[in-house]
Design an enzyme around this catalytic site. Structure first.
Site: not given
Ligand code: GRF
Length: 214
Positions: A117, A98-100, A20-22, A115
């Site tokens: 990436h 982590m799912r399509l 959840g850092s994003n 999303n």
């Molecule tokens: C990030 O590297 C993002 O690009 C990828 O999964 C990771 C998620 O990190 N899709 P966080 O859970 O947001 O820390």
């Protein structure tokens, strides 16, 4: 050409499976008022996702929906859609989800699922993108914010940021350096949408310049 969304204060919903850092970075951008948005809910498919605790700690509704409790992806996604609609989400933000995402979800939120990436798409789609970049030997990798379609990391690209790859890098150090940029471009892409400046034609996304901008 179609405007992705008219300028507005965004109501975001976040889907996350892990750390959840994003999500945190987006919350901080909102707190600092550099992003004109609010987050109505964080939903996780993983009951142990630290992202759930992070949301709860911020006073944001945190919901676990277990995909295994449904007969198939369509049924699971129908419930996700119902929950997101109930909260009037304008945009759904995948942040380490982590799912399509399938048809049921995408038809309910056409061009409204984003999303992030950790590579310069279309290179290194899927899992372990940073290790894929190292193994390939690229000098420059980076990150991409894109609109989600039914493929894996294949949708129209909104923003990208390059990150150098050093000889001394391993998966962890490169991931950390890319993550710092992820946290920047995700909020920037969202703010561009909030300002009504993102337009799309086919696969191509166009960012409207501000008056006076070269
Ligand atoms: C990030 O590297 C993002 O690009 C990828 O999964 C990771 C998620 O990190 N899709 P966080 O859970 O947001 O820390």
């Amino acid at each position: 050409m179609k405007q992705l969304m008219e300028a507005k204060h965004l109501r975001l919903a976040v889907l996350a499976s892990g750390r959840g850092s994003n999500f945190d970075a987006i919350c901080e951008a909102i707190d600092k008022k550099v992003l004109d948005a609010e987050i109505s809910v964080l939903i996780s498919d993983n009951p142990n996702a630290p992202a759930l605790q992070k949301a709860a700690a911020r006073g944001i509704e945190a919901l676990h929906i277990n995909p295994r409790e449904f007969a198939g992806r369509d049924d699971y996604e129908a419930v996700l859609v119902r929950e997101l609609r109930a909260r009037n989400a304008d945009l759904v933000i995948l942040a380490g989800y982590m799912r399509l995402v399938g048809k049921v979800f995408l038809s309910a939120f056409e061009n409204r699922v984003l999303n992030i990436h950790p590579a310069l798409l279309p290179s290194f789609q899927g899992l372990h993108a940073q290790q894929q970049a190292l193994d390939y030997g690229v000098r420059i990798s980076g990150c991409t914010v894109h609109i989600v379609d039914e493929g894996m990391d294949t949708g129209p690209i909104i923003l990208q940021k390059e990150v150098p790859v050093y000889d001394t890098d391993n998966e962890e150090t490169l991931s950390e350096r890319i993550l710092l940029e992820e946290h920047q471009i995700y909020q920037q892409a969202l703010q561009l949408i909030a300002e009504g400046r993102v337009w799309i034609e086919g696969r191509r996304v166009f960012i409207q310049k501000q008056s006076g901008e070269a």
